[in-house]
Design a protein around this motif. Sequence first.
Motif, short mmCIF file in Angstrom:
data_model
loop_
_atom_site.label_atom_id
_atom_site.label_comp_id
_atom_site.label_asym_id
_atom_site.label_seq_id
_atom_site.Cartn_x
_atom_site.Cartn_y
_atom_site.Cartn_z
N CYS A 139 -60.42 7.58 81.76
CA CYS A 139 -59.84 8.92 81.81
C CYS A 139 -60.99 9.91 81.99
CB CYS A 139 -59.08 9.19 80.51
SG CYS A 139 -58.08 10.69 80.51
N VAL A 140 -60.85 10.80 82.94
CA VAL A 140 -61.93 11.73 83.27
C VAL A 140 -61.39 13.16 83.31
CG1 VAL A 140 -63.23 10.01 84.61
CG2 VAL A 140 -61.56 11.49 85.78
N PRO A 141 -62.28 14.15 83.23
CA PRO A 141 -61.82 15.53 83.42
C PRO A 141 -61.16 15.64 84.79
CG PRO A 141 -64.14 15.46 82.74
CD PRO A 141 -63.74 14.06 83.02
N ILE A 142 -60.12 16.46 84.86
CA ILE A 142 -59.31 16.50 86.09
C ILE A 142 -60.16 16.84 87.31
CG2 ILE A 142 -58.53 18.91 85.87
CD1 ILE A 142 -56.18 16.02 86.60
N SER A 143 -61.18 17.67 87.14
CA SER A 143 -62.01 18.07 88.30
C SER A 143 -62.81 16.90 88.85
CB SER A 143 -62.97 19.20 87.91
OG SER A 143 -63.94 18.72 87.01
N ARG A 144 -62.98 15.85 88.08
CA ARG A 144 -63.77 14.70 88.55
C ARG A 144 -62.90 13.53 88.96
NH1 ARG A 144 -68.90 16.18 86.89
NH2 ARG A 144 -69.50 15.08 88.79
N HIS B 6 -51.72 7.62 85.15
CA HIS B 6 -51.17 8.89 84.69
C HIS B 6 -52.15 9.98 85.07
CE1 HIS B 6 -48.79 6.00 82.52
NE2 HIS B 6 -49.74 5.72 81.64
N SER C 203 -64.33 14.21 74.24
CA SER C 203 -64.97 14.26 75.56
C SER C 203 -64.32 15.39 76.33
CB SER C 203 -64.79 12.93 76.29
OG SER C 203 -63.48 12.82 76.82
N ALA C 204 -64.66 15.49 77.59
CA ALA C 204 -64.03 16.53 78.42
C ALA C 204 -62.76 16.02 79.08
CB ALA C 204 -65.03 17.03 79.45
N ALA C 205 -62.40 14.76 78.86
CA ALA C 205 -61.14 14.24 79.39
C ALA C 205 -59.99 14.74 78.53
CB ALA C 205 -61.17 12.71 79.42
N PRO C 206 -58.80 14.88 79.12
CA PRO C 206 -57.69 15.44 78.34
C PRO C 206 -57.21 14.55 77.18
CG PRO C 206 -57.25 15.59 80.70
CD PRO C 206 -58.47 14.75 80.54
N LYS C 207 -57.50 13.27 77.20
CA LYS C 207 -57.04 12.40 76.12
C LYS C 207 -57.98 11.20 76.03
CE LYS C 207 -53.96 9.65 79.02
NZ LYS C 207 -52.60 9.36 79.50
N SER C 208 -57.90 10.45 74.94
CA SER C 208 -58.73 9.26 74.78
C SER C 208 -58.13 8.40 73.68
CB SER C 208 -60.15 9.66 74.39
OG SER C 208 -60.90 8.52 74.03
N SER C 209 -58.33 7.07 73.80
CA SER C 209 -57.96 6.17 72.71
C SER C 209 -59.18 5.42 72.20
CB SER C 209 -56.89 5.17 73.17
OG SER C 209 -55.64 5.79 73.26
N ASP D 289 -53.24 13.50 83.63
CA ASP D 289 -54.19 13.55 82.50
C ASP D 289 -55.60 13.13 82.92
OD1 ASP D 289 -52.03 13.97 80.69
OD2 ASP D 289 -51.70 11.80 80.61
N GLY D 290 -55.82 12.82 84.19
CA GLY D 290 -57.12 12.28 84.60
C GLY D 290 -57.28 10.80 84.26
N ASN D 291 -56.17 10.15 83.98
CA ASN D 291 -56.17 8.76 83.48
C ASN D 291 -55.70 7.80 84.57
OD1 ASN D 291 -54.10 7.11 80.94
ND2 ASN D 291 -56.11 6.53 81.65
N ASP E 222 -61.43 22.63 84.90
CA ASP E 222 -60.88 21.70 83.90
C ASP E 222 -60.18 22.45 82.77
OD1 ASP E 222 -61.62 19.17 84.99
OD2 ASP E 222 -63.71 19.69 84.53
N GLY F 2 -65.96 11.73 80.82
CA GLY F 2 -64.68 11.19 80.35
C GLY F 2 -64.84 10.14 79.27
N GLY G 53 -58.33 5.83 78.15
CA GLY G 53 -57.44 6.97 78.03
C GLY G 53 -56.29 6.72 77.10
#
Lengths: 458, 458
Positions: B338-343, B367, A176-182, B370-372, A101, B406, B410
């Motif tokens: 939206c989650v970490p890309i590895s998940r 998207h 969080s560990a996600a790349p983005k969040s709202s 971004d894991g979204n 990640d 996540g 997202g």
Amino acid sequence: MSDAHSELSALMGPRYSRSAADRDAHAQSETHVSAGPPEGVAWPETTEEVAAILRICHAHRLPVVGWGAGTSLEGHALALHGGISVDFTRMTRIVELRPEDMLVRVQPGITREDLNRELRATGLFFPVDPGANATLGGMAATRASGTTAVRYGTMRQAVLGLEAVLADGTVIRTGSAAPKSSAGYDLTALLVGSEGTLALITELTLRLHGQPEAVSAAVCGFADMAGAVDCVIETIQSGIPMARIEFLDTTAVAACNAHAGQDLPAMPHLMVEFHGSAAGVAEQAQRFGEIAASQGSAGFRWAEKTEDRNALWKMRHNAYPACLASRPGATAIVTDVCVPISRLAEAVEDTRADIAASGLPGPILGHVGDGNFHAILLIDPASAGERATAKALAARMAERALRLGGTITGEHGIGMGKLDYMPAEHGPAWAVMGAVKRALDPLNLMNPGKLVPPHDPV
Amino acid sequence: MSDAHSELSALMGPRYSRSAADRDAHAQSETHVSAGPPEGVAWPETTEEVAAILRICHAHRLPVVGWGAGTSLEGHALALHGGISVDFTRMTRIVELRPEDMLVRVQPGITREDLNRELRATGLFFPVDPGANATLGGMAATRASGTTAVRYGTMRQAVLGLEAVLADGTVIRTGSAAPKSSAGYDLTALLVGSEGTLALITELTLRLHGQPEAVSAAVCGFADMAGAVDCVIETIQSGIPMARIEFLDTTAVAACNAHAGQDLPAMPHLMVEFHGSAAGVAEQAQRFGEIAASQGSAGFRWAEKTEDRNALWKMRHNAYPACLASRPGATAIVTDVCVPISRLAEAVEDTRADIAASGLPGPILGHVGDGNFHAILLIDPASAGERATAKALAARMAERALRLGGTITGEHGIGMGKLDYMPAEHGPAWAVMGAVKRALDPLNLMNPGKLVPPHDPV
Ligand SMILES: Cc1cc2nc3c(=O)[nH]c(=O)nc-3n(C[C@H](O)[C@H](O)[C@H](O)COP(=O)(O)OP(=O)(O)OC[C@H]3O[C@@H](n4cnc5c(N)ncnc54)[C@H](O)[C@@H]3O)c2cc1C
Ligand SMILES: Cc1cc2nc3c(=O)[nH]c(=O)nc-3n(C[C@H](O)[C@H](O)[C@H](O)COP(=O)(O)OP(=O)(O)OC[C@H]3O[C@@H](n4cnc5c(N)ncnc54)[C@H](O)[C@@H]3O)c2cc1C
């Protein structure tokens, strides 16, 4: 207050100290800003200990000031209103490394150099590199940046999430560990740059980057400062994805030569680095070379080998001690303004002229790809006159930056040293910062006297 | 309350309306979330008018809800506790365009499409592109993103500074035109994503990007969903600087085919775009092609010409109406995790299985760089059973995203629809958001009932 200290001793054992030596070590500052020592120093090892410390301090109304590497430049980590220093140098673990990640979770006391050493085998690196070997907690708290911010961003972009402890001992997690969040207010961004006035950071989730396939670096002299600065402006505007683009004026070059045993010609220089595929790097270097030539560059000195590159950036990272050493016995007032890139030439040239007129030595250097530069004003610490001259120069730099649409600090932060400029930069928004501070720390225990408008003393 | 309304009428003239038609138009929502109409609608044209409106509402304790394009998906812009709607569609000016600094200052009511139309001649563009033609103010308020966030970031990265009006009418400015700053709390980041609960945004300073020298786009089918998702993961991990990488599952592809008159094969697809120099784009496309082939891609369909590329991305932007049209008469519960890309693979596959077991139609797209991703759960609005099934699916998606590290949203935000998940995502940090809200809006007049923990009613 003796109650608080005995409770802290009971909690921490030998990792809570009230010795003069330990207290004095936490009253040191890199610059002219000073304050008395804290009443005690705690070295926590876990989040739970930090929370327990804060609960004790909260119950006894004792101020709390975080301490990373103590390299901040505006007296950020000094215990201005007494209380204790919480030193994070025993919280240096990598909590979790997730190469897949491209992120890592670390304790706040790890330094950027140690972090990158640990990452070396993964093919990843952490880009933010202030000149000092600062801690990640301190860097987040000051919203630090460095030579690579032009490409990879500052701590604002680098921090994906935090664990932090509030004044009353409540532990929160942001991001969080996600790349983005709202999902609601961006508390991560609120804590990054808050200089320990809202919470103590006990863990950081950081974005990593892949080590580039190819890297190439060079120094490049210019006939005059205007040419060097205009080259930066044109390069940024042309969209070349520079990994680094740093400026040193002639005085700074002389100081670096003397300190690092180099022999750069006595003229203003840019130090640049390109990251990408082999073909991409070659293309970037060529385009940059054309712009530099059109601005009167005196040609490039390439650092082909890794050692040469490391020597180059080590010289840059040591520019501050090099400047200090150029005037033996001097102390420095380190300025740090940042302007829109189109106003960079004007800002640098007017600053240069102003310093020249003052008669003080003041090398100029900086992360000019971001519009960010420093004058290192070297003063005789015994001379009140020089101090006053330097402070007036610094004030004019701040005013000039604001007039040009910029900011009074690109990366060093406010601490105690820049409080006076806050109203001019923020107007009524400064009071909003004060309201946020009161909401999270109603007793004003977290690093009181810094960043926000003065309010009820602790 | 009649006093407030007559004061607003006196201030705004015909630009304050209490007609049923105008009020009902501001009680519309794109989704299943609903609330009654506001008591009136104001159309300000200047910051001063917004400040005057807020002073009146503050004096009369009347709630205020901002309205951009009304395209938010969780009932964000609905006047849940009454009060007035402040509609920004008459504040659409470009205040200042500074191509040399790659930034633009705009009023909040301009839409992303209009902004990009205005920018066309400059060689610059604004990247954030939610599926709807939203306003920049609404996009900042929801911390929106879009297909290019994987490369250019979300509204978090795009907004450099704001002008905003607080509940009591105070006008503040945050940020500056400099690329970075360490001057105190990051109020820009605090307001971005605050959904109109802290302040109304009256101006935005936005970062622009150079139009890439070369662009190339393609669609690419995969034998199965796992292959497509694993291709995304590997691509991101390999550091290819994708400009766009979007996923559509087989059901979404069918809906888009029918709606846009396309003939993509009935299989999961990725839609990708590369930006760079001609050589750079070719290199990226080749590396991506190798990864796709190793994951069982069925080959590429390239969109060489600008028209073809535009048609491709128009199809993607219309995926939501396409999905809606695939079940005539349906309404949608649009999820957004939206989650970490590895998940990502695990998250998408478990979601797919869960939806299949429910019997509801629920195309998945997103998207994914971004894991979204989103499942568009299509329900018969008259069926309480289907609604309950969809809500349970959505809740399980949110729980799953959190379990995988996540976030529950997202890009769409919280509004009314996702309040219930906030404690699970934020724990005690949610109360910190509430404290910030109370500090800036003690009377709870700014979009009450959204985002923060419920507190004293207005
Ligand atoms: C030679 C030199 C070069 C420099 N170059 C740069 C540069 O290029 N870019 C740049 O940005 N800065 C630069 N600096 C300034 C300094 O390195 C940065 O401000 C750095 O981020 C400070 O980190 P630190 O660990 O030393 O923090 P400290 O100085 O120990 O503390 C800084 C602030 O953070 C707070 N703090 C520390 N740890 C925590 C924590 N865990 N939780 C909450 N608050 C905490 C402290 O209370 C204090 O307010 C330079 C300094 C020197 C001496
Ligand atoms: C078909 C479709 C596709 C979509 N795709 C995406 C996507 O890809 N990515 C994405 O992020 N979203 C997407 N969305 C959701 C939506 O477009 C975004 O949430 C968008 O940011 C909302 O902007 P708006 O102008 O419509 O705001 P509105 O819906 O009018 O308002 C949204 C919120 O912002 C507040 N607000 C509006 N203006 C201001 C202001 N000036 N100051 C303060 N607060 C204000 C409102 O009070 C409300 O809380 C999609 C929606 C649809 C219908």
